[in-house]
Design a protein around this motif. Structure first.
Motif, PDB file in Angstrom:
ATOM      1  N   ALA A 243      50.985  51.512  72.686  1.00 42.48           N
ATOM      2  CA  ALA A 243      49.931  51.523  71.707  1.00 42.48           C
ATOM      3  C   ALA A 243      49.350  50.305  71.284  1.00 42.48           C
ATOM      4  CB  ALA A 243      50.368  52.391  70.488  1.00 42.48           C
ATOM      5  N   LEU A 244      50.286  49.065  71.025  1.00 41.37           N
ATOM      6  CA  LEU A 244      49.830  48.014  70.819  1.00 41.37           C
ATOM      7  C   LEU A 244      48.766  47.284  71.882  1.00 41.37           C
ATOM      8  CD1 LEU A 244      52.823  46.214  69.096  1.00 41.37           C
ATOM      9  CD2 LEU A 244      50.902  46.795  68.066  1.00 41.37           C
ATOM     10  N   GLY A 245      49.309  47.627  73.009  1.00 35.82           N
ATOM     11  CA  GLY A 245      48.248  47.178  74.143  1.00 35.82           C
ATOM     12  C   GLY A 245      46.962  47.879  74.284  1.00 35.82           C
ATOM     13  N   THR A 246      46.952  49.099  73.923  1.00 37.23           N
ATOM     14  CA  THR A 246      45.592  49.841  73.816  1.00 37.23           C
ATOM     15  C   THR A 246      44.842  49.310  72.754  1.00 37.23           C
ATOM     16  OG1 THR A 246      46.679  51.698  72.840  1.00 37.23           O
ATOM     17  CG2 THR A 246      46.454  51.580  75.511  1.00 37.23           C
ATOM     18  N   ALA A 247      45.470  48.867  71.756  1.00 37.52           N
ATOM     19  CA  ALA A 247      44.876  48.437  70.414  1.00 37.52           C
ATOM     20  C   ALA A 247      43.871  47.465  70.858  1.00 37.52           C
ATOM     21  CB  ALA A 247      45.778  48.084  69.354  1.00 37.52           C
ATOM     22  N   GLY A 248      44.136  46.524  71.852  1.00 35.75           N
ATOM     23  CA  GLY A 248      43.228  45.514  72.052  1.00 35.75           C
ATOM     24  C   GLY A 248      41.870  46.161  72.557  1.00 35.75           C
ATOM     25  N   LEU A 249      41.819  47.249  73.407  1.00 35.16           N
ATOM     26  CA  LEU A 249      40.765  48.013  73.963  1.00 35.16           C
ATOM     27  C   LEU A 249      39.949  48.576  72.764  1.00 35.16           C
ATOM     28  CD1 LEU A 249      42.205  49.575  77.222  1.00 35.16           C
ATOM     29  CD2 LEU A 249      40.496  47.778  77.139  1.00 35.16           C
ATOM     30  N   VAL A 250      40.574  49.133  71.892  1.00 36.47           N
ATOM     31  CA  VAL A 250      40.142  49.935  70.804  1.00 36.47           C
ATOM     32  C   VAL A 250      39.308  49.161  70.007  1.00 36.47           C
ATOM     33  CG1 VAL A 250      40.459  51.278  68.650  1.00 36.47           C
ATOM     34  CG2 VAL A 250      41.840  51.983  70.843  1.00 36.47           C
ATOM     35  N   ILE A 251      39.984  47.947  69.595  1.00 36.84           N
ATOM     36  CA  ILE A 251      39.409  46.912  68.693  1.00 36.84           C
ATOM     37  C   ILE A 251      38.031  46.401  69.311  1.00 36.84           C
ATOM     38  CG2 ILE A 251      39.588  44.664  67.814  1.00 36.84           C
ATOM     39  CD1 ILE A 251      42.614  45.350  67.126  1.00 36.84           C
TER      40      ILE A 251
ATOM     41  N   LEU B 165      35.378  49.068  69.285  1.00 43.62           N
ATOM     42  CA  LEU B 165      34.942  49.230  68.036  1.00 43.62           C
ATOM     43  C   LEU B 165      33.952  48.025  67.426  1.00 43.62           C
ATOM     44  CD1 LEU B 165      37.882  51.023  66.357  1.00 43.62           C
ATOM     45  CD2 LEU B 165      35.595  52.022  66.891  1.00 43.62           C
ATOM     46  N   GLY B 166      34.552  46.876  67.932  1.00 40.92           N
ATOM     47  CA  GLY B 166      33.442  45.698  67.465  1.00 40.92           C
ATOM     48  C   GLY B 166      32.329  45.566  68.238  1.00 40.92           C
ATOM     49  N   ALA B 167      32.249  46.292  69.380  1.00 40.44           N
ATOM     50  CA  ALA B 167      31.067  46.133  70.100  1.00 40.44           C
ATOM     51  C   ALA B 167      29.967  47.271  69.674  1.00 40.44           C
ATOM     52  CB  ALA B 167      31.136  46.185  71.814  1.00 40.44           C
ATOM     53  N   LEU B 168      30.407  48.235  69.162  1.00 40.98           N
ATOM     54  CA  LEU B 168      29.518  49.531  68.955  1.00 40.98           C
ATOM     55  C   LEU B 168      28.304  49.186  68.226  1.00 40.98           C
ATOM     56  CD1 LEU B 168      31.799  52.424  68.838  1.00 40.98           C
ATOM     57  CD2 LEU B 168      30.204  51.887  70.381  1.00 40.98           C
ATOM     58  N   LEU B 169      28.482  48.136  66.947  1.00 44.04           N
ATOM     59  CA  LEU B 169      27.446  47.830  66.064  1.00 44.04           C
ATOM     60  C   LEU B 169      26.379  46.943  66.865  1.00 44.04           C
ATOM     61  CD1 LEU B 169      26.453  48.400  63.240  1.00 44.04           C
ATOM     62  CD2 LEU B 169      27.784  46.277  62.544  1.00 44.04           C
ATOM     63  N   PRO B 170      26.684  45.868  67.302  1.00 45.91           N
ATOM     64  CA  PRO B 170      25.878  45.177  68.171  1.00 45.91           C
ATOM     65  C   PRO B 170      25.024  46.037  69.420  1.00 45.91           C
ATOM     66  CG  PRO B 170      27.836  43.987  67.861  1.00 45.91           C
ATOM     67  CD  PRO B 170      28.369  45.527  67.539  1.00 45.91           C
ATOM     68  N   ALA B 171      25.992  47.127  69.866  1.00 44.91           N
ATOM     69  CA  ALA B 171      25.323  47.676  71.083  1.00 44.91           C
ATOM     70  C   ALA B 171      24.087  48.670  70.341  1.00 44.91           C
ATOM     71  CB  ALA B 171      26.219  48.423  71.594  1.00 44.91           C
ATOM     72  N   GLY B 172      24.415  48.924  69.360  1.00 44.25           N
ATOM     73  CA  GLY B 172      23.503  50.077  68.549  1.00 44.25           C
ATOM     74  C   GLY B 172      22.151  49.102  68.202  1.00 44.25           C
ATOM     75  N   TRP B 173      22.279  47.877  67.686  1.00 48.34           N
ATOM     76  CA  TRP B 173      21.261  47.046  67.364  1.00 48.34           C
ATOM     77  C   TRP B 173      20.400  46.665  68.660  1.00 48.34           C
ATOM     78  CZ3 TRP B 173      24.728  42.961  64.577  1.00 48.34           C
ATOM     79  CH2 TRP B 173      24.975  43.683  63.329  1.00 48.34           C
ATOM     80  N   ASP B 174      21.170  46.412  69.666  1.00 44.77           N
ATOM     81  CA  ASP B 174      20.426  46.165  71.178  1.00 44.77           C
ATOM     82  C   ASP B 174      19.621  47.415  71.485  1.00 44.77           C
ATOM     83  OD1 ASP B 174      20.984  43.510  70.984  1.00 44.77           O
ATOM     84  OD2 ASP B 174      22.776  43.754  72.422  1.00 44.77           O
ATOM     85  N   ALA B 175      20.262  48.495  71.062  1.00 44.49           N
ATOM     86  CA  ALA B 175      19.401  49.670  71.627  1.00 44.49           C
ATOM     87  C   ALA B 175      18.313  50.002  71.062  1.00 44.49           C
ATOM     88  CB  ALA B 175      20.421  50.776  71.540  1.00 44.49           C
ATOM     89  N   ARG B 176      18.292  49.344  69.653  1.00 39.09           N
ATOM     90  CA  ARG B 176      16.911  49.886  68.988  1.00 39.09           C
ATOM     91  C   ARG B 176      15.929  48.930  69.061  1.00 39.09           C
ATOM     92  NH1 ARG B 176      21.309  51.793  65.558  1.00 39.09           N
ATOM     93  NH2 ARG B 176      21.142  50.057  64.447  1.00 39.09           N
ATOM     94  N   THR B 177      16.254  47.727  69.572  1.00 38.58           N
ATOM     95  CA  THR B 177      15.229  46.584  69.666  1.00 38.58           C
ATOM     96  C   THR B 177      14.543  46.735  70.959  1.00 38.58           C
ATOM     97  OG1 THR B 177      16.663  45.206  70.675  1.00 38.58           O
ATOM     98  CG2 THR B 177      16.634  45.038  68.500  1.00 38.58           C
ATOM     99  N   ARG B 178      13.206  46.206  70.967  1.00 37.55           N
ATOM    100  CA  ARG B 178      12.456  46.064  72.107  1.00 37.55           C
ATOM    101  C   ARG B 178      12.936  45.106  73.291  1.00 37.55           C
ATOM    102  NH1 ARG B 178       6.801  44.234  70.823  1.00 37.55           N
ATOM    103  NH2 ARG B 178       8.178  42.466  69.997  1.00 37.55           N
TER     104      ARG B 178
END
Length: 95
Positions: free
Chosen positions: A63-71, A74-87
């Motif tokens: 679980a601790l090892g997969t927590a690195g993937l989850v973090i 989750l940390g990339a979702l917000l910037p990815a959403g910003w990129d998806a909405r920009t020209r």
């Protein structure tokens, strides 16, 4: 690229970093725990029992090892959403 493809690309780019963080971080943390806790006990004049030293079981380590993937994801979702909405031109200039 469609917005969904942009989000997928950004999230996929952090998966390697998250996997590396979990793969390297868990064994290093376990080794550090195994070195520091007995040294602290020795410094206090105590011999710590195995129940104090062996606190992580295999499912917890997984679980601790997969927590690195989850973090990372989750940390990339917000910037990815910003990129998806920009020209496209604005996003490429920001790179």
């Amino acid at each position: 690229m469609t917005p969904r493809q942009t989000v997928t690309t950004v999230v996929a780019s952090v998966l390697v970093t998250g996997l590396a963080g979990g793969t390297v971080g868990v064994p290093l943390g376990l080794a550090l725990h195994g070195a520091v806790v007995p040294a602290m006990g020795h410094g206090a004049g105590l011999r710590l029992p195995a129940s104090v030293l062996d606190v992580y079981a295999a499912p917890e380590l997984t679980a601790l090892g997969t927590a690195g993937l989850v973090i990372a994801v989750l940390g990339a979702l917000l910037p990815a959403g910003w990129d998806a909405r920009t020209r496209t031109a604005v996003a490429l200039r920001a790179e």
